[in-house]
Design an enzyme around this catalytic site. Structure first.
Site, PDB file in Angstrom:
ATOM      1  N   HIS A   4      27.631  41.747  -2.201  1.00  0.00           N
ATOM      2  CA  HIS A   4      28.990  41.114  -2.584  1.00  0.00           C
ATOM      3  C   HIS A   4      28.696  40.169  -3.967  1.00  0.00           C
ATOM      4  O   HIS A   4      29.938  40.154  -4.717  1.00  0.00           O
ATOM      5  CB  HIS A   4      29.817  40.428  -1.612  1.00  0.00           C
ATOM      6  CG  HIS A   4      30.301  41.225  -0.756  1.00  0.00           C
ATOM      7  ND1 HIS A   4      29.734  41.675   0.386  1.00  0.00           N
ATOM      8  CD2 HIS A   4      31.433  42.299  -0.543  1.00  0.00           C
ATOM      9  CE1 HIS A   4      30.206  42.696   1.199  1.00  0.00           C
ATOM     10  NE2 HIS A   4      31.234  42.956   0.468  1.00  0.00           N
ATOM     11  N   CYS A  56      37.062  53.539  -2.913  1.00  0.00           N
ATOM     12  CA  CYS A  56      37.155  52.351  -3.620  1.00  0.00           C
ATOM     13  C   CYS A  56      35.904  51.552  -3.496  1.00  0.00           C
ATOM     14  O   CYS A  56      35.673  50.454  -4.230  1.00  0.00           O
ATOM     15  CB  CYS A  56      38.179  51.445  -3.000  1.00  0.00           C
ATOM     16  SG  CYS A  56      37.615  51.094  -1.237  1.00  0.00           S
ATOM     17  N   GLU A  86      34.237  53.995   6.237  1.00  0.00           N
ATOM     18  CA  GLU A  86      32.946  53.222   5.725  1.00  0.00           C
ATOM     19  C   GLU A  86      31.612  53.686   6.756  1.00  0.00           C
ATOM     20  O   GLU A  86      30.719  53.229   6.535  1.00  0.00           O
ATOM     21  CB  GLU A  86      32.991  51.849   5.546  1.00  0.00           C
ATOM     22  CG  GLU A  86      34.454  51.225   4.932  1.00  0.00           C
ATOM     23  CD  GLU A  86      34.237  50.088   4.766  1.00  0.00           C
ATOM     24  OE1 GLU A  86      33.968  49.325   3.734  1.00  0.00           O
ATOM     25  OE2 GLU A  86      35.069  49.308   5.460  1.00  0.00           O
ATOM     26  N   ASP A 102      29.576  50.674   2.004  1.00  0.00           N
ATOM     27  CA  ASP A 102      29.073  50.668   3.182  1.00  0.00           C
ATOM     28  C   ASP A 102      28.627  51.867   3.871  1.00  0.00           C
ATOM     29  O   ASP A 102      27.722  52.043   4.582  1.00  0.00           O
ATOM     30  CB  ASP A 102      30.145  49.791   4.225  1.00  0.00           C
ATOM     31  CG  ASP A 102      30.228  48.385   4.131  1.00  0.00           C
ATOM     32  OD1 ASP A 102      29.120  48.018   4.188  1.00  0.00           O
ATOM     33  OD2 ASP A 102      31.273  47.891   3.887  1.00  0.00           O
TER      34      ASP A 102
HETATM   35  C1  PEP Z   1      32.724  49.321   0.500  1.00  0.00           C
HETATM   36  O1  PEP Z   1      32.250  49.121   1.659  1.00  0.00           O
HETATM   37  O2  PEP Z   1      32.897  50.436  -0.349  1.00  0.00           O
HETATM   38  C2  PEP Z   1      33.959  48.577  -0.006  1.00  0.00           C
HETATM   39  C3  PEP Z   1      34.666  48.677  -0.865  1.00  0.00           C
HETATM   40  O3  PEP Z   1      34.050  47.257   0.732  1.00  0.00           O
HETATM   41  P1  PEP Z   1      33.073  46.059   0.718  1.00  0.00           P
HETATM   42  O4  PEP Z   1      32.428  46.370  -0.752  1.00  0.00           O
HETATM   43  O5  PEP Z   1      34.021  44.823   0.242  1.00  0.00           O
HETATM   44  O6  PEP Z   1      32.481  46.037   1.822  1.00  0.00           O
HETATM   45 MG    MG Z   2      32.919  47.917   2.885  1.00  0.00          MG
END
Ligand code: PEP
Ligand code: MG
Length: 581
Positions: A191, A504, A433, A457
């Site tokens: 993150h 996404c 995910e 994920d």
């Molecule tokens: C993902 O897992 O691709 C996602 C968009 O969520 P995050 O990166 O916040 O876990």
């Molecule tokens: Mg995610």
């Protein structure tokens, strides 16, 4: 000049002066002292040395009493190092002759000593480097005061170098001053990387140890496209990167011209390009880049910037700001995706050995219903201001999805009873995910209005590779044939069910994959705002027919390396300036 290779997590190039934030968050500025105060500064150093000497002596006595002489001797050795005549003379000389500040002199000299020890073959001696770092920390703490330097208060242009930055620390960086950052640890899907992209700060993580080689003030080049960091570059390298910076600017200006144009392929298929955001302040960047909406609002970041639980009003205000700015463009509120992976271990929870497999995301929300309801009330109340949608993260079973929807229904009922207005038709979607969810996707699709594939994920769970661990970063590959197949399965199932789908994860914002994703049938991508112009440029330069052929060929390949090389070559044929090297 020294070149380090790390993982490129946020694109762009930056040249700037190093600001070292070590493990304890100390900032070590290269500060020179004026001639008049040189003796005062020497005295400040002497006082710090005395104070640290007294501190170590106290530790020695306490440890000796509790554990015996052998253990106390460790501190006796520290005291000897601290009082070493040669080191003391060197420190004083740097202040008197070079006019260095005592802090800068301490970090320069002690880090050099530590490095000499680290390079010794003898393990026992190499470990003595830690003792020197300990001394350095004690001295800097005295000289700089106890306060942790506030990353958010950086007010001159720098390149931040740190062992690690947490997502919340990264969120505090001001892009106006922080030109780039580099961390010794971290992986591509973490993150911290996501926040860096959101803030548009070029970043390289997972370089391995290098902080012993810098003390602050040196020139550093960060190449966030190639994951390269150059310490103390020579003039020729600086000139080369300055030219590259200029090219980046020219390309950005050219892409800016696309702002008002649709993301439409040459054979007239419209692609929806929405943005991923973490903070309400990013919405303006979405509009500036011509986003069709917000496809992923990571609402949990509200928690990372504060020390106490946000109130319903705090949630509500943030959501209103986003919805009002976006007007009638859709905004997808992803419900809280909190957990030990993002916040670190919460003192109230038992330590989780595998936070990514633990109590995170929707699991945490369903366990902490008051917190979940607070957020849902705020989203629903704000929903009358624009086009809001709700999306649940990390859904891994139908029961979980049903439970989450039930909580939404209950919250709606409460609002209804209280006479509070909200959008009764609000769309509810989920993230895909987890590989198990892909396998059963047809069942899920019957119960949601839309899906969004979270490849960050999905990749880690499909390949069993921790997305934030640089030790296994080379195995974390969006181009893995298994990942491609999971994407294909998901998009095919969504198409058959007539349910809109988007991607996404970070993958959708990487130019390498745009043709592949369009070829697999994707018509909606949610990406960091900064890359919208690049992805739009690719959409406007390709035909779907070609993209389908590319996807078909890539799907037949057996290795991620082969797939990645192929996709880059294909992109180079249509938009050479956007193809990664
Ligand atoms: C993902 O897992 O691709 C996602 C968009 O969520 P995050 O990166 O916040 O876990
Ligand atoms: Mg995610």
């Amino acid at each position: 000049m020294q070149t380090l290779q790390g993982i490129a997590v946020s694109p762009g190039v930056a040249i700037g002066e190093a600001l070292v934030i070590d493990n304890e968050g100390f900032r070590i500025p290269r500060r020179f002292v004026v001639r008049d105060v040189v003796e005062d500064e020497v005295e400040r150093l002497t006082k710090a040395l005395d104070a640290v000497g007294a501190e170590i002596a106290r530790d020695r006595d306490a440890v000796t009493e509790k554990l015996g002489d052998d253990y106390g001797a460790i501190f006796t050795a520290h005291l000897q190092m601290l009082r070493d005549r040669r080191m003391n003379d060197e420190l004083v000389a740097l202040i008197r002759e070079q006019h260095h500040s005592p802090e800068y002199a301490v970090s320069q000299v002690l880090r050099r000593y530590a490095k000499i020890f680290q390079e010794l073959r003898d393990n026992y001696l190499a470990e003595r480097a830690n003792d020197i770092f300990d001394l350095e920390r004690r001295l800097l703490r005295r000289l700089l005061g106890e306060r942790r330097e506030e990353l958010g208060h950086i007010t001159s242009p720098v390149v931040v170098l740190a062992h690690n930055l947490t997502p919340s620390e990264t969120a505090m960086l001001d892009p106006q001053f922080v030109r780039a950052f580099v961390t010794e640890i971290g992986g591509a899907g973490g993150h911290t990387a996501i926040v860096a992209k959101g803030l548009e700060i070029p970043a390289v993580v997972g370089t391995g140890k290098f902080l012993t080689d810098v003390s602050g003030g040196e020139t550093v080049i960060v190449d966030g496209d190639l994951g390269r960091v150059i310490l103390q570059p020579d003039d020729e390298t600086v000139a080369r990167y300055q030219r590259e910076l200029e090219e980046h600017r020219t390309l950005a200006v050219r892409l800016e011209e696309l702002r008002e144009l649709p993301a439409e392929t040459l054979d007239a298929t419209r692609v929806t390009l929405t943005a991923n955001i973490e903070f309400p302040r990013e919405v303006q960047a979405c509009l500036d880049r011509g986003a069709d909406g917000v496809g992923l609002y990571r609402t949990e970041f509200l928690y990372l910037a504060v020390s106490s639980e946000p109130t319903e009003e705090e949630h509500y205000e943030a959501y209103c700001q986003v919805l009002k700015t976006m007007g009638d463009r859709p905004v997808v509120f992803r419900t809280l995706d909190l957990g030990a992976d993002k916040l670190g271990q919460s003192p109230s929870h038992e330590e989780e050995r595998n936070p990514f497999l633990g109590l995170r995301s929707i699991r945490l929300s369903l366990k902490n219903l008051p917190q979940f309801r607070t957020q849902l009330r705020a989203i629903l109340r704000a929903s009358v201001l624009g086009s809001a949608k709700i999306m649940f993260p990390l859904i891994s079973s139908l029961q979980e999805l049903r439970q989450a929807k039930m909580v939404v229904a209950d919250t709606m009922e409460d609002l209804e009873e209280a006479g509070v207005d909200f959008d009764r038709e609000i769309q509810i979607g989920m993230m895909v995910e987890v590989p198990a969810t892909v396998v059963l996707l047809d069942k899920f699709l019957a119960e949601v209005d839309f899906i969004s594939i979270g490849t960050n994920d999905l990749i880690q769970y499909a390949l069993a590779v921790d997305r934030s661990n640089n030790e296994v970063a080379d195995r974390y590959r969006a181009s893995d044939p298994a990942v491609l197949r999971l994407l294909d399965m998901s998009l095919t199932a969504a198409r058959q069910a007539g349910v809109p789908a988007s991607v996404c994860g970070q993958m959708s914002g990487e130019t390498t994959y745009t043709m592949l994703l369009l070829g697999l049938g994707l018509r909606a991508l949610s990406v960091p705002p900064a890359v919208i112009p690049e992805i739009k440029k690719i959409c406007r330069s390709v035909t779907l027919t070609r993209c389908r052929e590319v996807a078909e060929r890539a799907m037949a390949m057996e290795s991620s390396q082969e797939i990645e090389t192929y996709l880059r070559e294909e992109l180079r044929k249509v938009v050479p300036e956007l193809a990664p090297c």
